[in-house]
Design a protein around this motif. Sequence first.
Motif, PDB file in Angstrom:
ATOM      1  N   ARG A 156       0.838  -1.168  -0.040  1.00  0.00           N
ATOM      2  CA  ARG A 156      -0.074  -0.074  -0.027  1.00  0.00           C
ATOM      3  C   ARG A 156       0.951   1.356  -0.005  1.00  0.00           C
ATOM      4  NH1 ARG A 156      -5.414  -0.633   2.623  1.00  0.00           N
ATOM      5  NH2 ARG A 156      -6.199  -2.188   1.412  1.00  0.00           N
ATOM      6  N   LYS A 157       0.414   2.349  -0.622  1.00  0.00           N
ATOM      7  CA  LYS A 157       0.958   3.585  -0.313  1.00  0.00           C
ATOM      8  C   LYS A 157       1.127   4.155   0.930  1.00  0.00           C
ATOM      9  CE  LYS A 157       1.139   7.974  -2.665  1.00  0.00           C
ATOM     10  NZ  LYS A 157       0.403   9.028  -3.562  1.00  0.00           N
ATOM     11  N   CYS A 158       2.146   4.619   1.563  1.00  0.00           N
ATOM     12  CA  CYS A 158       2.279   5.260   2.764  1.00  0.00           C
ATOM     13  C   CYS A 158       1.318   6.506   2.893  1.00  0.00           C
ATOM     14  CB  CYS A 158       3.716   5.574   3.086  1.00  0.00           C
ATOM     15  SG  CYS A 158       4.751   4.433   3.236  1.00  0.00           S
ATOM     16  N   GLU A 159       0.877   6.798   4.165  1.00  0.00           N
ATOM     17  CA  GLU A 159       0.069   7.961   4.243  1.00  0.00           C
ATOM     18  C   GLU A 159       0.812   9.254   4.342  1.00  0.00           C
ATOM     19  OE1 GLU A 159      -1.407   7.188   8.275  1.00  0.00           O
ATOM     20  OE2 GLU A 159      -3.185   5.809   7.199  1.00  0.00           O
ATOM     21  N   THR A 160       2.003   9.024   4.783  1.00  0.00           N
ATOM     22  CA  THR A 160       2.672  10.418   4.719  1.00  0.00           C
ATOM     23  C   THR A 160       3.548  10.787   3.608  1.00  0.00           C
ATOM     24  OG1 THR A 160       4.532   9.156   5.724  1.00  0.00           O
ATOM     25  CG2 THR A 160       2.890  10.008   7.383  1.00  0.00           C
ATOM     26  N   SER A 161       3.914   9.737   2.764  1.00  0.00           N
ATOM     27  CA  SER A 161       4.817   9.959   1.634  1.00  0.00           C
ATOM     28  C   SER A 161       4.377   9.225   0.270  1.00  0.00           C
ATOM     29  CB  SER A 161       6.188   9.600   1.866  1.00  0.00           C
ATOM     30  OG  SER A 161       6.430   8.321   2.035  1.00  0.00           O
ATOM     31  N   ASN A 162       5.007   9.366  -0.573  1.00  0.00           N
ATOM     32  CA  ASN A 162       4.668   8.479  -1.896  1.00  0.00           C
ATOM     33  C   ASN A 162       5.255   7.161  -1.719  1.00  0.00           C
ATOM     34  OD1 ASN A 162       3.070  10.460  -3.227  1.00  0.00           O
ATOM     35  ND2 ASN A 162       4.852  11.561  -4.116  1.00  0.00           N
ATOM     36  N   MET A 163       6.104   6.895  -0.875  1.00  0.00           N
ATOM     37  CA  MET A 163       6.756   5.412  -0.821  1.00  0.00           C
ATOM     38  C   MET A 163       5.683   4.425  -0.557  1.00  0.00           C
ATOM     39  SD  MET A 163      10.366   6.385  -0.149  1.00  0.00           S
ATOM     40  CE  MET A 163      10.854   4.807   0.626  1.00  0.00           C
ATOM     41  N   MET A 164       6.072   3.240  -0.995  1.00  0.00           N
ATOM     42  CA  MET A 164       5.182   2.090  -0.566  1.00  0.00           C
ATOM     43  C   MET A 164       5.636   1.415   0.510  1.00  0.00           C
ATOM     44  SD  MET A 164       2.882   2.074  -3.389  1.00  0.00           S
ATOM     45  CE  MET A 164       2.189   0.724  -3.568  1.00  0.00           C
ATOM     46  N   GLU A 165       4.613   1.025   1.134  1.00  0.00           N
ATOM     47  CA  GLU A 165       4.877  -0.247   2.530  1.00  0.00           C
ATOM     48  C   GLU A 165       4.104  -1.607   2.376  1.00  0.00           C
ATOM     49  OE1 GLU A 165       3.956   1.398   6.003  1.00  0.00           O
ATOM     50  OE2 GLU A 165       1.846   2.214   5.402  1.00  0.00           O
ATOM     51  N   TYR A 166       4.594  -2.582   2.898  1.00  0.00           N
ATOM     52  CA  TYR A 166       3.725  -3.785   3.050  1.00  0.00           C
ATOM     53  C   TYR A 166       3.046  -3.524   4.395  1.00  0.00           C
ATOM     54  CZ  TYR A 166       6.288  -5.834  -0.847  1.00  0.00           C
ATOM     55  OH  TYR A 166       6.772  -6.145  -2.003  1.00  0.00           O
ATOM     56  N   VAL A 167       2.015  -3.926   4.111  1.00  0.00           N
ATOM     57  CA  VAL A 167       0.894  -3.955   5.306  1.00  0.00           C
ATOM     58  C   VAL A 167       0.317  -5.534   5.431  1.00  0.00           C
ATOM     59  CG1 VAL A 167       0.351  -1.380   5.397  1.00  0.00           C
ATOM     60  CG2 VAL A 167      -1.057  -3.088   4.030  1.00  0.00           C
ATOM     61  N   SER A 168      -0.414  -5.644   6.663  1.00  0.00           N
ATOM     62  CA  SER A 168      -1.229  -6.898   6.989  1.00  0.00           C
ATOM     63  C   SER A 168      -2.411  -6.790   6.748  1.00  0.00           C
ATOM     64  CB  SER A 168      -0.652  -7.720   8.258  1.00  0.00           C
ATOM     65  OG  SER A 168      -1.153  -8.950   8.433  1.00  0.00           O
ATOM     66  N   ILE A 169      -3.274  -7.304   5.959  1.00  0.00           N
ATOM     67  CA  ILE A 169      -4.716  -7.058   5.501  1.00  0.00           C
ATOM     68  C   ILE A 169      -5.614  -8.184   5.860  1.00  0.00           C
ATOM     69  CG2 ILE A 169      -6.399  -6.250   3.858  1.00  0.00           C
ATOM     70  CD1 ILE A 169      -4.248  -4.452   2.612  1.00  0.00           C
ATOM     71  N   ALA A 170      -6.780  -7.818   6.531  1.00  0.00           N
ATOM     72  CA  ALA A 170      -7.476  -8.797   6.945  1.00  0.00           C
ATOM     73  C   ALA A 170      -8.868  -8.521   5.919  1.00  0.00           C
ATOM     74  CB  ALA A 170      -8.149  -8.811   8.491  1.00  0.00           C
TER      75      ALA A 170
END
Length: 173
Positions: A156-170
């Motif tokens: 997902r896209k980070c909330e604070t920048s244009n970088m991408m991060e991995y999140v755990s989604i249910a």
Amino acid sequence: MSVLLPNMADFDTIYELEEEDEEEQDEPEPVVRSQELPRPRDAPDPVAVRGAGHITVFGLSNKFDTEFPSVLTGKVAPEEFKTSISRVNACLRKNLPVNVKWLLCGCLCCCCTLGCSLWPVVCLNKRTRRSIQKLLEWENNRLYHKLGLHWKLSKRKCETSNMMEYVSIACYL
């Protein structure tokens, strides 16, 4: 419409039999382009658990937040949620320090190797993501599919920048 496989010699060939009482429909069936099943319109949004660590290597944080999301109240026990996230965090705690060391070595040697020294870090990061995905699939089969939830690792896209991060989604089944 039925599908018939007559014998093993014609296993790859699929024959369609048309039933007499079936009429052609005026409306085309909706096309699902992803591998997931379409969510009903009244299904709640997926629950995302973001990384809470202070080190991030190629979008993968060194730990996930163990705080129980209030949206999951009544769906899963807080103890089960914390146990699952703790298992994922243990996997990250075991693998990410090695990735950071390889990243530092790769950055130091990057000019001499024309960027090839970063390949070990890319491969190690991919291996870490796969191990987390396997762990989440094990958790899904053990508990969460019975509760109507499906955990996965998503970018997902980070909330604070244009970088991408991995999140755990249910996601709700």
